[in-house]
Design a protein around this motif. Sequence first.
Motif, PDB file in Angstrom:
ATOM      1  N   PRO A 161       0.847  -1.194   0.000  1.00  0.00           N
ATOM      2  CA  PRO A 161       0.000   0.000   0.000  1.00  0.00           C
ATOM      3  C   PRO A 161       0.880   1.240   0.000  1.00  0.00           C
ATOM      4  O   PRO A 161       1.986   1.233   0.548  1.00  0.00           O
ATOM      5  CB  PRO A 161      -0.781  -0.123   1.312  1.00  0.00           C
ATOM      6  N   PHE A 162       0.407   2.294  -0.640  1.00  0.00           N
ATOM      7  CA  PHE A 162       1.202   3.521  -0.708  1.00  0.00           C
ATOM      8  C   PHE A 162       1.017   4.322   0.569  1.00  0.00           C
ATOM      9  O   PHE A 162      -0.102   4.605   1.002  1.00  0.00           O
ATOM     10  CB  PHE A 162       0.826   4.325  -1.949  1.00  0.00           C
ATOM     11  N   SER A 163       2.139   4.692   1.167  1.00  0.00           N
ATOM     12  CA  SER A 163       2.156   5.257   2.512  1.00  0.00           C
ATOM     13  C   SER A 163       1.812   6.743   2.536  1.00  0.00           C
ATOM     14  O   SER A 163       1.854   7.436   1.523  1.00  0.00           O
ATOM     15  CB  SER A 163       3.542   5.060   3.137  1.00  0.00           C
ATOM     16  N   THR A 164       1.499   7.193   3.747  1.00  0.00           N
ATOM     17  CA  THR A 164       1.352   8.622   4.021  1.00  0.00           C
ATOM     18  C   THR A 164       2.175   8.945   5.262  1.00  0.00           C
ATOM     19  O   THR A 164       2.494   8.068   6.063  1.00  0.00           O
ATOM     20  CB  THR A 164      -0.116   9.010   4.276  1.00  0.00           C
ATOM     21  N   THR A 165       2.537  10.191   5.405  1.00  0.00           N
ATOM     22  CA  THR A 165       3.198  10.648   6.621  1.00  0.00           C
ATOM     23  C   THR A 165       2.701  12.043   6.939  1.00  0.00           C
ATOM     24  O   THR A 165       2.381  12.822   6.036  1.00  0.00           O
ATOM     25  CB  THR A 165       4.734  10.641   6.476  1.00  0.00           C
ATOM     26  N   THR A 166       2.567  12.350   8.215  1.00  0.00           N
ATOM     27  CA  THR A 166       2.076  13.659   8.633  1.00  0.00           C
ATOM     28  C   THR A 166       3.193  14.456   9.273  1.00  0.00           C
ATOM     29  O   THR A 166       4.130  13.910   9.848  1.00  0.00           O
ATOM     30  CB  THR A 166       0.908  13.521   9.628  1.00  0.00           C
ATOM     31  N   PHE A 167       3.087  15.774   9.153  1.00  0.00           N
ATOM     32  CA  PHE A 167       4.058  16.673   9.759  1.00  0.00           C
ATOM     33  C   PHE A 167       3.371  18.012   9.996  1.00  0.00           C
ATOM     34  O   PHE A 167       2.248  18.258   9.532  1.00  0.00           O
ATOM     35  CB  PHE A 167       5.298  16.835   8.872  1.00  0.00           C
ATOM     36  N   VAL A 168       4.034  18.884  10.762  1.00  0.00           N
ATOM     37  CA  VAL A 168       3.444  20.166  11.151  1.00  0.00           C
ATOM     38  C   VAL A 168       4.285  21.303  10.579  1.00  0.00           C
ATOM     39  O   VAL A 168       5.516  21.263  10.619  1.00  0.00           O
ATOM     40  CB  VAL A 168       3.358  20.290  12.689  1.00  0.00           C
ATOM     41  N   LYS A 169       3.599  22.307  10.027  1.00  0.00           N
ATOM     42  CA  LYS A 169       4.259  23.518   9.566  1.00  0.00           C
ATOM     43  C   LYS A 169       3.421  24.714   9.981  1.00  0.00           C
ATOM     44  O   LYS A 169       2.207  24.742   9.752  1.00  0.00           O
ATOM     45  CB  LYS A 169       4.450  23.512   8.050  1.00  0.00           C
ATOM     46  N   ASN A 170       4.081  25.694  10.601  1.00  0.00           N
ATOM     47  CA  ASN A 170       3.395  26.895  11.090  1.00  0.00           C
ATOM     48  C   ASN A 170       2.196  26.552  11.969  1.00  0.00           C
ATOM     49  O   ASN A 170       1.177  27.240  11.961  1.00  0.00           O
ATOM     50  CB  ASN A 170       2.941  27.778   9.920  1.00  0.00           C
ATOM     51  N   GLY A 171       2.332  25.441  12.705  1.00  0.00           N
ATOM     52  CA  GLY A 171       1.287  25.060  13.641  1.00  0.00           C
ATOM     53  C   GLY A 171       0.173  24.234  13.042  1.00  0.00           C
ATOM     54  O   GLY A 171      -0.708  23.779  13.770  1.00  0.00           O
ATOM     55  N   PHE A 172       0.164  24.020  11.720  1.00  0.00           N
ATOM     56  CA  PHE A 172      -0.895  23.264  11.076  1.00  0.00           C
ATOM     57  C   PHE A 172      -0.373  21.895  10.647  1.00  0.00           C
ATOM     58  O   PHE A 172       0.798  21.740  10.305  1.00  0.00           O
ATOM     59  CB  PHE A 172      -1.435  24.007   9.852  1.00  0.00           C
ATOM     60  N   GLN A 173      -1.269  20.910  10.644  1.00  0.00           N
ATOM     61  CA  GLN A 173      -0.892  19.555  10.276  1.00  0.00           C
ATOM     62  C   GLN A 173      -1.105  19.319   8.784  1.00  0.00           C
ATOM     63  O   GLN A 173      -2.155  19.648   8.229  1.00  0.00           O
ATOM     64  CB  GLN A 173      -1.700  18.533  11.073  1.00  0.00           C
ATOM     65  N   TYR A 174      -0.095  18.716   8.149  1.00  0.00           N
ATOM     66  CA  TYR A 174      -0.149  18.379   6.732  1.00  0.00           C
ATOM     67  C   TYR A 174       0.145  16.890   6.562  1.00  0.00           C
ATOM     68  O   TYR A 174       0.778  16.264   7.415  1.00  0.00           O
ATOM     69  CB  TYR A 174       0.869  19.194   5.934  1.00  0.00           C
ATOM     70  N   THR A 175      -0.303  16.343   5.435  1.00  0.00           N
ATOM     71  CA  THR A 175      -0.059  14.943   5.109  1.00  0.00           C
ATOM     72  C   THR A 175       0.573  14.840   3.733  1.00  0.00           C
ATOM     73  O   THR A 175       0.066  15.434   2.771  1.00  0.00           O
ATOM     74  CB  THR A 175      -1.371  14.132   5.121  1.00  0.00           C
ATOM     75  N   LEU A 176       1.679  14.106   3.657  1.00  0.00           N
ATOM     76  CA  LEU A 176       2.249  13.758   2.364  1.00  0.00           C
ATOM     77  C   LEU A 176       1.619  12.438   1.934  1.00  0.00           C
ATOM     78  O   LEU A 176       1.771  11.419   2.603  1.00  0.00           O
ATOM     79  CB  LEU A 176       3.767  13.608   2.454  1.00  0.00           C
ATOM     80  N   GLU A 177       0.890  12.465   0.825  1.00  0.00           N
ATOM     81  CA  GLU A 177       0.236  11.275   0.291  1.00  0.00           C
ATOM     82  C   GLU A 177       0.998  10.795  -0.938  1.00  0.00           C
ATOM     83  O   GLU A 177       1.193  11.574  -1.880  1.00  0.00           O
ATOM     84  CB  GLU A 177      -1.199  11.586  -0.131  1.00  0.00           C
ATOM     85  N   LEU A 178       1.428   9.544  -0.938  1.00  0.00           N
ATOM     86  CA  LEU A 178       1.966   8.945  -2.149  1.00  0.00           C
ATOM     87  C   LEU A 178       0.781   8.307  -2.877  1.00  0.00           C
ATOM     88  O   LEU A 178       0.211   7.319  -2.411  1.00  0.00           O
ATOM     89  CB  LEU A 178       3.028   7.913  -1.808  1.00  0.00           C
ATOM     90  N   LEU A 179       0.399   8.909  -3.995  1.00  0.00           N
ATOM     91  CA  LEU A 179      -0.830   8.526  -4.676  1.00  0.00           C
ATOM     92  C   LEU A 179      -0.666   7.253  -5.500  1.00  0.00           C
ATOM     93  O   LEU A 179      -1.655   6.648  -5.900  1.00  0.00           O
ATOM     94  CB  LEU A 179      -1.299   9.667  -5.575  1.00  0.00           C
ATOM     95  N   GLY A 180       0.578   6.856  -5.769  1.00  0.00           N
ATOM     96  CA  GLY A 180       0.824   5.655  -6.550  1.00  0.00           C
ATOM     97  C   GLY A 180       1.405   5.979  -7.911  1.00  0.00           C
ATOM     98  O   GLY A 180       1.775   7.119  -8.213  1.00  0.00           O
ATOM     99  N   PHE A 181       1.490   4.943  -8.749  1.00  0.00           N
ATOM    100  CA  PHE A 181       2.086   5.098 -10.074  1.00  0.00           C
ATOM    101  C   PHE A 181       1.025   5.454 -11.115  1.00  0.00           C
ATOM    102  O   PHE A 181      -0.102   4.975 -11.059  1.00  0.00           O
ATOM    103  CB  PHE A 181       2.809   3.817 -10.484  1.00  0.00           C
ATOM    104  N   SER A 182       1.442   6.308 -12.042  1.00  0.00           N
ATOM    105  CA  SER A 182       0.536   6.784 -13.078  1.00  0.00           C
ATOM    106  C   SER A 182       1.277   6.832 -14.412  1.00  0.00           C
ATOM    107  O   SER A 182       2.475   7.133 -14.458  1.00  0.00           O
ATOM    108  CB  SER A 182       0.012   8.179 -12.726  1.00  0.00           C
ATOM    109  N   ARG A 183       0.571   6.553 -15.482  1.00  0.00           N
ATOM    110  CA  ARG A 183       1.169   6.661 -16.817  1.00  0.00           C
ATOM    111  C   ARG A 183       1.449   8.115 -17.193  1.00  0.00           C
ATOM    112  O   ARG A 183       2.270   8.395 -18.062  1.00  0.00           O
ATOM    113  CB  ARG A 183       0.231   6.051 -17.861  1.00  0.00           C
ATOM    114  N   THR A 184       0.743   9.037 -16.533  1.00  0.00           N
ATOM    115  CA  THR A 184       0.908  10.460 -16.820  1.00  0.00           C
ATOM    116  C   THR A 184       1.374  11.190 -15.563  1.00  0.00           C
ATOM    117  O   THR A 184       1.107  10.754 -14.439  1.00  0.00           O
ATOM    118  CB  THR A 184      -0.409  11.078 -17.308  1.00  0.00           C
ATOM    119  N   ILE A 185       2.060  12.328 -15.734  1.00  0.00           N
ATOM    120  CA  ILE A 185       2.636  13.035 -14.598  1.00  0.00           C
ATOM    121  C   ILE A 185       1.590  13.722 -13.731  1.00  0.00           C
ATOM    122  O   ILE A 185       1.901  14.126 -12.605  1.00  0.00           O
ATOM    123  CB  ILE A 185       3.691  14.058 -15.065  1.00  0.00           C
TER     124      ILE A 185
END
Length: 242
Positions: A161-185
């Motif tokens: 499964p494609f992972s996610t990770t969370t982190f905080v910037k300027n007090g707000f929470q963000y998530t990096l989502e790896l959406l997977g592989f795609s034939r197009t960019i």
Amino acid sequence: MSQWSKLAPAMSMVSSTVAVSLALSSPLQAASFTIDNITGTWFNLQGTSVFNGVGTDQVRWGDPATLSGQSGLNFQTTSSLGLISSGSNFVLGELTHLNFPVWGGTAASGVDLLLSMAIDGVDYDFNYTFTIDETPNVAGLCPDFQISTTPCDDKIDFTSPFSTTTFVKNGFQYTLELLGFSRTIDGFAPVSSFITEEYQASSAFLVARVTKDPNSIPEPNSLLGMLLLALASAGIKRRGFH
């Protein structure tokens, strides 16, 4: 004049400053992140003792049955993305499967990829497992997934499964989502596997996105920082209180 009368304009300014800061950092406001030092390294190659490239971004396996060489996988990363805006898709790298005939008993059955990157200077790692289905190149013995007229296609499955990770910037929470592989960019042509004809290659882009948690609010330390900054701007001095 009462202390409250002296403080009221300043506190009003504090409230306005915090309100503006919160508005500018609202879930609808895009934030920017620096993503760099992206690397992809192959490891844990399974099923064969004939291989090379483990520990690099290009892994090869099998005893070549022709002068074309070994089969293998490449992962060419985008070494530095610079500033990325939240909510936008972006490409971390391109995966390529090279399919050439190898002698029976020397094919690989699986391999892992370690994907690393830095987000605003903080390092993150992700591990992915790929299943390798090397087929006998004999007409009439090709697998059900065969799509070409050349015996026989090989298949790479993206089994993790494609992972996610969370982190905080300027007090707000963000998530990096790896959406997977795609034939197009743009990430809108997803693929879950490669079926590659002999003597050919298949490629896809690994697409990701950073999103803000819509329910995220600034951490207390961030709010305190806004208050202190506003107080300093208002020129409130401790010696001014009586």
